[in-house]
Design a protein around this motif. Structure first.
Motif, PDB file in Angstrom:
ATOM      1  N   GLU A 167       3.241  22.615 -15.606  1.00 18.64           N
ATOM      2  CA  GLU A 167       3.555  23.928 -15.351  1.00 18.64           C
ATOM      3  C   GLU A 167       4.752  24.326 -16.081  1.00 18.64           C
ATOM      4  O   GLU A 167       4.733  25.592 -16.499  1.00 18.64           O
ATOM      5  N   ILE A 168       5.530  23.607 -16.705  1.00 17.38           N
ATOM      6  CA  ILE A 168       6.737  24.144 -17.353  1.00 17.38           C
ATOM      7  C   ILE A 168       6.199  24.685 -18.749  1.00 17.38           C
ATOM      8  O   ILE A 168       6.473  25.634 -19.347  1.00 17.38           O
ATOM      9  N   GLU A 189       3.105  14.287  -8.931  1.00 20.23           N
ATOM     10  CA  GLU A 189       3.916  15.352  -8.951  1.00 20.23           C
ATOM     11  C   GLU A 189       4.661  15.625 -10.083  1.00 20.23           C
ATOM     12  O   GLU A 189       4.801  16.743 -10.737  1.00 20.23           O
ATOM     13  N   ALA A 190       5.212  14.486 -10.941  1.00 13.13           N
ATOM     14  CA  ALA A 190       5.734  14.978 -12.196  1.00 13.13           C
ATOM     15  C   ALA A 190       4.978  15.371 -13.227  1.00 13.13           C
ATOM     16  O   ALA A 190       5.275  16.236 -14.047  1.00 13.13           O
ATOM     17  N   ALA A 234       0.753  -1.338   0.102  1.00 15.38           N
ATOM     18  CA  ALA A 234      -0.129  -0.151  -0.039  1.00 15.38           C
ATOM     19  C   ALA A 234       0.815   1.141  -0.173  1.00 15.38           C
ATOM     20  O   ALA A 234       0.453   2.340  -0.748  1.00 15.38           O
ATOM     21  N   LEU A 235       2.157   1.194   0.814  1.00 13.73           N
ATOM     22  CA  LEU A 235       2.834   2.319   0.912  1.00 13.73           C
ATOM     23  C   LEU A 235       3.492   2.735  -0.586  1.00 13.73           C
ATOM     24  O   LEU A 235       3.719   3.921  -0.880  1.00 13.73           O
ATOM     25  N   ILE A 236       3.811   1.476  -1.109  1.00 12.07           N
ATOM     26  CA  ILE A 236       4.868   1.645  -2.580  1.00 12.07           C
ATOM     27  C   ILE A 236       3.939   2.322  -3.578  1.00 12.07           C
ATOM     28  O   ILE A 236       4.411   3.154  -4.255  1.00 12.07           O
ATOM     29  N   ARG A 237       2.593   1.656  -3.713  1.00  9.45           N
ATOM     30  CA  ARG A 237       1.549   2.266  -4.467  1.00  9.45           C
ATOM     31  C   ARG A 237       1.322   3.704  -4.083  1.00  9.45           C
ATOM     32  O   ARG A 237       1.339   4.564  -5.214  1.00  9.45           O
ATOM     33  N   ALA A 238       1.021   4.023  -2.883  1.00 13.16           N
ATOM     34  CA  ALA A 238       0.713   5.619  -2.770  1.00 13.16           C
ATOM     35  C   ALA A 238       2.062   6.359  -3.019  1.00 13.16           C
ATOM     36  O   ALA A 238       1.833   7.468  -3.428  1.00 13.16           O
ATOM     37  N   SER A 239       3.345   5.921  -2.838  1.00 10.51           N
ATOM     38  CA  SER A 239       4.621   6.593  -3.198  1.00 10.51           C
ATOM     39  C   SER A 239       4.691   6.756  -4.529  1.00 10.51           C
ATOM     40  O   SER A 239       4.999   7.926  -5.141  1.00 10.51           O
TER      41      SER A 239
END
Length: 131
Positions: free
Chosen positions: A105-106, A98-99, A86-91
């Motif tokens: 934005e660029i 974010e990417a 679950a933590l790996i998926r979330a990360s």
């Protein structure tokens, strides 16, 4: 005199000791080594509060960012393999979003809204099938 000169250690040794104290010691109660390493990594990458909140959200407990007794008990009661997944998926999801945000934005013309919606759906479908 600095603390490192007072203790008779180098600046690098002092930095390493601080890093270990700040990130490793709070998670030392986690018995499962891969889970402990992942929790530490999340705190390094997202900040101590952010990493702890991510763990708390995946445990479905109040996300206050503190590693208190409720969080510790929930971690110890959880299936370590399921929590790691679950933590790996979330990360992964956070990093990909974010990417995408940064690319958008660029240059707005690089990724239009349709592409973002498609990519978001694709990422979610891939994460659902992740072991």
């Amino acid at each position: 005199p600095t603390m490192s000169t007072h203790l008779g250690i180098t600046k690098e040794e002092a930095a390493r000791a601080y890093y270990q104290w700040r990130h490793f010691v709070p998670w030392s109660f986690v018995v499962d080594e891969p889970l402990r390493a992942l929790c530490i990594d999340l705190c390094v990458n997202y900040g101590r509060t952010g990493g702890t909140k991510l763990v708390q959200r995946r445990l479905q407990i109040a996300a206050d960012g503190r590693l208190g007794p409720q969080t510790r008990a929930a971690i110890l009661a959880a299936d370590p393999i399921a929590l790691r997944r679950a933590l790996i998926r979330a990360s992964i999801e956070i990093d990909i979003h974010e990417a995408i945000r940064e690319v958008n934005e660029i240059d707005q013309t690089i990724v239009d809204r349709t592409d973002l919606k498609w990519l978001n759906g694709w990422v979610r479908r891939r994460l659902e099938h992740m072991p």
